[in-house]
Design an enzyme around this catalytic site. Sequence first.
Site, PDB file in Angstrom:
ATOM      1  CG  PHE A 262      36.128 -23.264  11.035  1.00  0.00           C
ATOM      2  CD1 PHE A 262      35.012 -22.552  10.595  1.00  0.00           C
ATOM      3  CD2 PHE A 262      36.563 -23.063  12.336  1.00  0.00           C
ATOM      4  CE1 PHE A 262      34.359 -21.657  11.440  1.00  0.00           C
ATOM      5  CE2 PHE A 262      35.921 -22.169  13.181  1.00  0.00           C
ATOM      6  CZ  PHE A 262      34.819 -21.465  12.732  1.00  0.00           C
TER       7      PHE A 262
ATOM      8  CD1 TRP B 262      46.966 -25.990  17.034  1.00  0.00           C
ATOM      9  CD2 TRP B 262      47.521 -28.104  16.539  1.00  0.00           C
ATOM     10  NE1 TRP B 262      48.144 -26.266  17.660  1.00  0.00           N
ATOM     11  CE2 TRP B 262      48.524 -27.557  17.378  1.00  0.00           C
ATOM     12  CE3 TRP B 262      47.673 -29.419  16.097  1.00  0.00           C
ATOM     13  CZ2 TRP B 262      49.645 -28.290  17.787  1.00  0.00           C
ATOM     14  CZ3 TRP B 262      48.768 -30.151  16.494  1.00  0.00           C
ATOM     15  CH2 TRP B 262      49.741 -29.576  17.336  1.00  0.00           C
ATOM     16  CB  ILE B 263      43.443 -25.958   9.965  1.00  0.00           C
ATOM     17  CG1 ILE B 263      43.918 -24.644  10.620  1.00  0.00           C
ATOM     18  CG2 ILE B 263      42.150 -25.755   9.174  1.00  0.00           C
ATOM     19  CD1 ILE B 263      43.042 -24.124  11.746  1.00  0.00           C
TER      20      ILE B 263
ATOM     21  CG  MET C 124      38.345 -53.371  31.813  1.00  0.00           C
ATOM     22  SD  MET C 124      36.808 -52.532  31.436  1.00  0.00           S
ATOM     23  CE  MET C 124      35.649 -53.853  31.641  1.00  0.00           C
TER      24      MET C 124
ATOM     25  CB  SER D 224      41.750 -21.494  25.363  1.00  0.00           C
ATOM     26  OG  SER D 224      41.969 -22.888  25.447  1.00  0.00           O
TER      27      SER D 224
ATOM     28  CD  GLU E  47      34.961 -27.828  17.279  1.00  0.00           C
ATOM     29  OE1 GLU E  47      34.225 -26.970  17.773  1.00  0.00           O
ATOM     30  OE2 GLU E  47      35.134 -27.977  16.066  1.00  0.00           O
TER      31      GLU E  47
END
Lengths: 248, 389
Positions: B134, B167-168, B342, B143, B368
């Site tokens: 996509f 960034w696909i 931890m 953004s 996303e």
Amino acid sequence: MKILVPIKRVPDPATTIRVLPDGSGIATDNVKWVINPFDEIAIEEALRIKEKQGGEVVLITIGQSTWQEQLRTGLAMGADRAILIKNDAALDSLALARILAKVIGDENPELVLLGKQAIDDDSNQVGQMLAEMLGWPQATFASKVEFADKKVTVTREVDGGLETIAFNLPAVVTTDLRLNEPRYASLPGIMKARKKELKEIPADSLGVDLAPKLKIKTLAAPPKRQAGRKVGSVQELVQVLHTEAKVI
Amino acid sequence: MADLLRDLDFFHIDELLTSEERATRDTVRRFISREVLPHIERHFANETFPKEIVPQMAELGMFGANLKGYGCAGMNNVAYGLIMQELEAADSGLRSFASVQSSLSMYAIYANGSEEQKKRYLPEMAKGRLIGCFGLTEPDHGSDPGGMETRARKDGDGWILNGTKRWITNGSIADLAIVWARVDEGITGFLVEKGTPGFSTRDIHGKFSMRASITSELIFEDVRLPASAHLPNARGLKAPLGCLTQARYGIAWGAIGAARTCYNCALDYTKSRKQFSRPLAGYQLVQNKLVKMLTEITKMQMICLRLAHLKDEGKYRPEHVSFAKRNNVNEALKIARDARDMLGANGIVNEYPVIRHLLNLETVNTYEGTFDVHTLILGRDITGENAFE
């Protein structure tokens, strides 16, 4: 071939089992329930036989209404229909075998395939009792099941190795771990299972003696295992095994 | 080590699920336990995607599971969410693969494609024989996708596409790219098949996060597309944003899975590791962290289940999804960071899954819709004031 597969609902083997403080049973809150893994192997084998030769795979369980969920999972794997013999109280192996024998009289399967034992109480009795009641040949601990004409050849896992026996149908076969690796219930299968027939029959309508012959007096967790001890060398290990453990 | 995939169900939420929903979850959990977990650390280390499990995922019906028809399983949104939860309990990269295949690529065609496109692509994608990606984000537009520079211009019956997407997820392993581009009328979508002249991909290396997932750049240089490559119903930015809403919905569920694995791991570890006089879990500071984790995971579960029901009833809004994605991923990230802490030194090695989840969640918090962008979406929703520009 019509195959009947009796299944039992048991706690997930990965669940940590806690015994109730009064020893009357196990704590069931937050327990995840699954099909007894040996019964799942029986379902898988029945499906493979059906895929090769055609026929029908009918699941049956004896328990509460909530056990429907495990039947649906079996239907999602590919079984054709299911029967729930509804009974709220826990039953012993003999009562279970009697119910199955009665239903088998009505259903007339050629083969009954079930797990060699359920992983909750490990009784390992239902298959054997059932075969005896029906007067059918039986093969327990099956690791291979093959068909030729009306004859079945079963390889059994016994203490000394493998035993191969052949007999005629109808028959009862109980499954061992290495018979197959069960398939996953696919998501489309889960959707289809919703529409498959699931018949509920009250156990007390069957006219079978369900009175328990076995009484569980109390349950207790096994004692905590003591921590072992580390030894410094192989030499020391051999010596300790010889002098202390006395196993060599 | 006890089973790290085990449930965390403090509020008996299991009882709110139908038997089909539980069966779906159990199938996926079992699948990842057997087929994914034994190999996932190796894939993360080697920066490879476990492509060999795609056919099995497809056979189980995991792709496009909440779409109806075209060879899809037709499950409800609870079941779909549970699939995402269990996949991400294994690895966010695996869930990303499924999100991109189902919610971005298949949904883009499902919602915006012609009947012919749906029939041609969706069944093949459900079977896993056709992998999608996509392409919305660009090197200079993350953004702010409305500022995209990728352009398509009319050329006879067809189109000429130029631009770069970055960034696909799945970029270089995809057989089909859904590409968003500016045309004279605004923004619209195209289907670009692998091997189309002028279309190339380049993988992005050096990631410290999502290493078991392929991330690529898509480059389009005078790519000539037939008229049939255009998604006829994709009109304006709301088309790709509609796909993102679907994917974000799955991410909100996925975060539960990653957080649950980290919690289970931290609980087991602190119960078994003794320092000073008693197990770490016997110290107040550690208990405080565990209880915070338990509380946040339980809230995440409740948000997701309610969101699923709203979605199934057709009553959810993108703002609900922003709320869930923003909260759940951010809390999962904090839980992973606490769990890492931890586990002490063991928290940085791949003998335990915690550091991998922590690194992955840094990406999930950003992609996303970043945490901050979702804050602005919700801020706009409750105040009526747009703080984006």
